[in-house]
Design an enzyme around this catalytic site. Structure first.
Site, PDB file in Angstrom:
ATOM      1  N   SER A 154       0.870  -1.185   0.000  1.00  0.00           N
ATOM      2  CA  SER A 154       0.000   0.000   0.000  1.00  0.00           C
ATOM      3  C   SER A 154       0.900   1.226   0.000  1.00  0.00           C
ATOM      4  O   SER A 154       2.109   1.106   0.250  1.00  0.00           O
ATOM      5  CB  SER A 154      -0.863  -0.059   1.266  1.00  0.00           C
ATOM      6  OG  SER A 154      -1.207   1.211   1.744  1.00  0.00           O
ATOM      7  N   TYR A 167      -2.144  -0.632  10.484  1.00  0.00           N
ATOM      8  CA  TYR A 167      -2.171  -0.947   9.051  1.00  0.00           C
ATOM      9  C   TYR A 167      -0.833  -0.563   8.402  1.00  0.00           C
ATOM     10  O   TYR A 167      -0.229  -1.345   7.667  1.00  0.00           O
ATOM     11  CB  TYR A 167      -3.338  -0.204   8.381  1.00  0.00           C
ATOM     12  CG  TYR A 167      -3.542  -0.594   6.947  1.00  0.00           C
ATOM     13  CD1 TYR A 167      -4.186  -1.788   6.620  1.00  0.00           C
ATOM     14  CD2 TYR A 167      -3.088   0.204   5.903  1.00  0.00           C
ATOM     15  CE1 TYR A 167      -4.362  -2.163   5.298  1.00  0.00           C
ATOM     16  CE2 TYR A 167      -3.257  -0.159   4.586  1.00  0.00           C
ATOM     17  CZ  TYR A 167      -3.903  -1.340   4.287  1.00  0.00           C
ATOM     18  OH  TYR A 167      -4.073  -1.727   2.979  1.00  0.00           O
TER      19      TYR A 167
HETATM   20  N1  LIG Z   1      -8.669  -0.655  -1.508  1.00  0.00           N
HETATM   21  C1  LIG Z   1      -7.528   0.016  -1.489  1.00  0.00           C
HETATM   22  O1  LIG Z   1      -7.473   1.228  -1.827  1.00  0.00           O
HETATM   23  C2  LIG Z   1      -6.254  -0.673  -1.074  1.00  0.00           C
HETATM   24  C3  LIG Z   1      -5.062   0.041  -1.210  1.00  0.00           C
HETATM   25  C4  LIG Z   1      -3.877  -0.583  -0.869  1.00  0.00           C
HETATM   26  C5  LIG Z   1      -3.875  -1.878  -0.417  1.00  0.00           C
HETATM   27  N2  LIG Z   1      -5.051  -2.553  -0.283  1.00  0.00           N
HETATM   28  C6  LIG Z   1      -4.973  -3.934   0.181  1.00  0.00           C
HETATM   29  O2  LIG Z   1      -5.403  -4.763  -0.880  1.00  0.00           O
HETATM   30  C7  LIG Z   1      -6.056  -5.919  -0.349  1.00  0.00           C
HETATM   31  C8  LIG Z   1      -7.471  -6.000  -0.886  1.00  0.00           C
HETATM   32  O3  LIG Z   1      -8.142  -4.818  -0.474  1.00  0.00           O
HETATM   33  P1  LIG Z   1      -9.685  -4.573  -0.738  1.00  0.00           P
HETATM   34  O4  LIG Z   1      -9.863  -3.111  -0.660  1.00  0.00           O
HETATM   35  O5  LIG Z   1     -10.135  -5.337  -1.933  1.00  0.00           O
HETATM   36  O6  LIG Z   1     -10.309  -5.199   0.603  1.00  0.00           O
HETATM   37  P2  LIG Z   1     -11.713  -5.925   0.873  1.00  0.00           P
HETATM   38  O7  LIG Z   1     -12.721  -5.503  -0.128  1.00  0.00           O
HETATM   39  O8  LIG Z   1     -12.009  -5.700   2.312  1.00  0.00           O
HETATM   40  O9  LIG Z   1     -11.368  -7.478   0.636  1.00  0.00           O
HETATM   41  C9  LIG Z   1     -10.515  -8.134   1.534  1.00  0.00           C
HETATM   42  C10 LIG Z   1     -10.347  -9.580   1.108  1.00  0.00           C
HETATM   43  O10 LIG Z   1      -9.498 -10.205   2.084  1.00  0.00           O
HETATM   44  C11 LIG Z   1     -10.124 -11.386   2.542  1.00  0.00           C
HETATM   45  N3  LIG Z   1      -9.828 -11.605   3.968  1.00  0.00           N
HETATM   46  C12 LIG Z   1      -9.932 -10.735   4.993  1.00  0.00           C
HETATM   47  N4  LIG Z   1      -9.578 -11.330   6.155  1.00  0.00           N
HETATM   48  C13 LIG Z   1      -9.241 -12.610   5.838  1.00  0.00           C
HETATM   49  C14 LIG Z   1      -8.795 -13.727   6.589  1.00  0.00           C
HETATM   50  N5  LIG Z   1      -8.620 -13.672   7.931  1.00  0.00           N
HETATM   51  N6  LIG Z   1      -8.538 -14.882   5.935  1.00  0.00           N
HETATM   52  C15 LIG Z   1      -8.708 -14.961   4.611  1.00  0.00           C
HETATM   53  N7  LIG Z   1      -9.135 -13.951   3.820  1.00  0.00           N
HETATM   54  C16 LIG Z   1      -9.390 -12.790   4.443  1.00  0.00           C
HETATM   55  C17 LIG Z   1     -11.620 -11.186   2.321  1.00  0.00           C
HETATM   56  O11 LIG Z   1     -12.192 -12.460   2.077  1.00  0.00           O
HETATM   57  P3  LIG Z   1     -13.387 -13.129   2.930  1.00  0.00           P
HETATM   58  O12 LIG Z   1     -14.001 -12.038   3.788  1.00  0.00           O
HETATM   59  O13 LIG Z   1     -14.317 -13.636   1.883  1.00  0.00           O
HETATM   60  O14 LIG Z   1     -12.708 -14.204   3.703  1.00  0.00           O
HETATM   61  C18 LIG Z   1     -11.643 -10.336   1.050  1.00  0.00           C
HETATM   62  O15 LIG Z   1     -11.659 -11.150  -0.086  1.00  0.00           O
HETATM   63  C19 LIG Z   1      -6.018  -5.772   1.165  1.00  0.00           C
HETATM   64  O16 LIG Z   1      -4.915  -6.474   1.666  1.00  0.00           O
HETATM   65  C20 LIG Z   1      -5.861  -4.276   1.356  1.00  0.00           C
HETATM   66  O17 LIG Z   1      -5.293  -3.947   2.583  1.00  0.00           O
HETATM   67  C21 LIG Z   1      -6.242  -1.978  -0.604  1.00  0.00           C
END
Ligand SMILES: NC(=O)c1ccc[n+]([C@@H]2O[C@H](COP(=O)([O-])OP(=O)(O)OC[C@H]3O[C@@H](n4cnc5c(N)ncnc54)[C@H](OP(=O)(O)O)[C@@H]3O)[C@@H](O)[C@H]2O)c1
Length: 277
Positions: A154, A167
């Protein structure tokens, strides 16, 4: 062919046909998008979520593209779940070429309000899991002397943000872990890189995007003047997953519209109109 005319880039360098990619956290958001981009480049997929019923519609979508999509239950905070997942996927697929460590979570709070449990939730989900999932899948990659591991970081991997202490610590750790694993596993034919997205609207940060004042503030700080669209990540994920990035390892690639170029401006008017710094 004229030897002085360069033939141009070999698009086969980006072709993932015949390869298998495992994407954690593929039930929604960026993980689902990364998986789709890899499938469109030719890869078959192993998709994980804590509940496989969350994956069913996406499995159908990927199969409609003519690719295989294999759902597996995985709770990345649970060691037994990681080991069981690795056993299942190594039994089902002779080789896993690509791992995207994407599953993650966030707790947004002022640092003084962060609890012991908040800290453990975020660090275990984002950092500890990245190491142990990579370790479990790299065992097979080492045997095949080939692997592409992409850890999702990130902008907080490189910048501090108020309200994101656990985070940011987890994402900074992912960046550092990426470098250590790249050094460790490079001799085995495995590259390890960190793809660090900027600000992309997903379920994880939906609440922020409902505040127009915050969106205006964000856009003002992004040099390309818009938040990220998930398609902005397609090139980077395919690049890091493919032959085209074969001599790149241990790196963090920020895909952030330039927000990491600077936290603030030296002037209130357009920066090119003079600076007093
Ligand atoms: N959105 C952004 O702007 C952004 C920017 C930088 C980095 N990121 C990172 O990119 C990744 C995806 O982000 P997102 O925004 O798409 O988040 P999201 O919509 O909240 O999705 C998170 C995913 O992680 C899975 N997850 C969460 N806890 C888990 C656990 N204990 N075991 C297994 N799976 C788990 C969830 O699957 P289930 O709930 O189905 O298990 C879901 O598929 C994350 O790591 C986030 O920190 C996001």
């Amino acid at each position: 062919m004229n030897p002085h005319v360069h033939p141009g880039p070999d698009t086969a360098l980006f072709d993932l046909s015949g390869q298998v990619a495992l994407v954690t956290g593929a039930s929604r958001g960026l993980g689902q998008h990364f998986a789709r981009a890899l499938a469109l480049a030719g890869a078959d997929l192993i998709l994980t979520s804590r509940r496989t019923d969350n994956l069913a519609p996406f499995v159908a979508e990927i199969e409609s593209l003519g690719r295989r999509a294999h759902p597996v239950a995985l709770d990345v905070r649970d060691q037994a779940s990681i080991l069981s997942m690795a056993e299942q996927v190594h039994a089902a697929f002779p080789q896993i070429h690509i791992l995207v460590n994407n599953a993650g979570c966030n707790v947004r709070k002022p640092a003084l309000d962060v609890t012991w449990d908040d800290w453990n939730l975020v660090l275990d989900t984002n950092l500890r899991s990245t190491f142990f999932v990579a370790q479990a899948i790299a065992r097979g990659m080492v045997q095949h002397r080939y692997g592409r591991i992409i850890n999702i970081g990130s902008v907080t991997s490189v910048f501090g943000y108020a309200g994101l202490a656990p985070y940011g610590a987890s994402r900074g750790g992912v960046r550092q872990l990426t470098m250590s694993l790249a050094d460790d596993w490079g001799p085995h034919g495995i590259t390890v890189n960190c793809l660090a997205p900027g600000w992309f609207r997903t379920a994880q940060n939906q609440v922020l995007y409902e505040n127009q004042a915050w969106v205006d503030y964000l856009v003002d700080r992004i040099p390309v003047k818009r938040p990220g669209d998930v398609h902005d990540l397609d090139g980077a994920i395919v690049f890091l997953a493919s032959e085209s990035s074969r001599y790149i390892t241990g790196q963090t690639l920020l895909v952030d519209g330039g927000i990491s170029t600077g936290a603030m401006r030296a002037t209130v008017s357009h920066p090119s109109k003079g600076s007093n710094s």
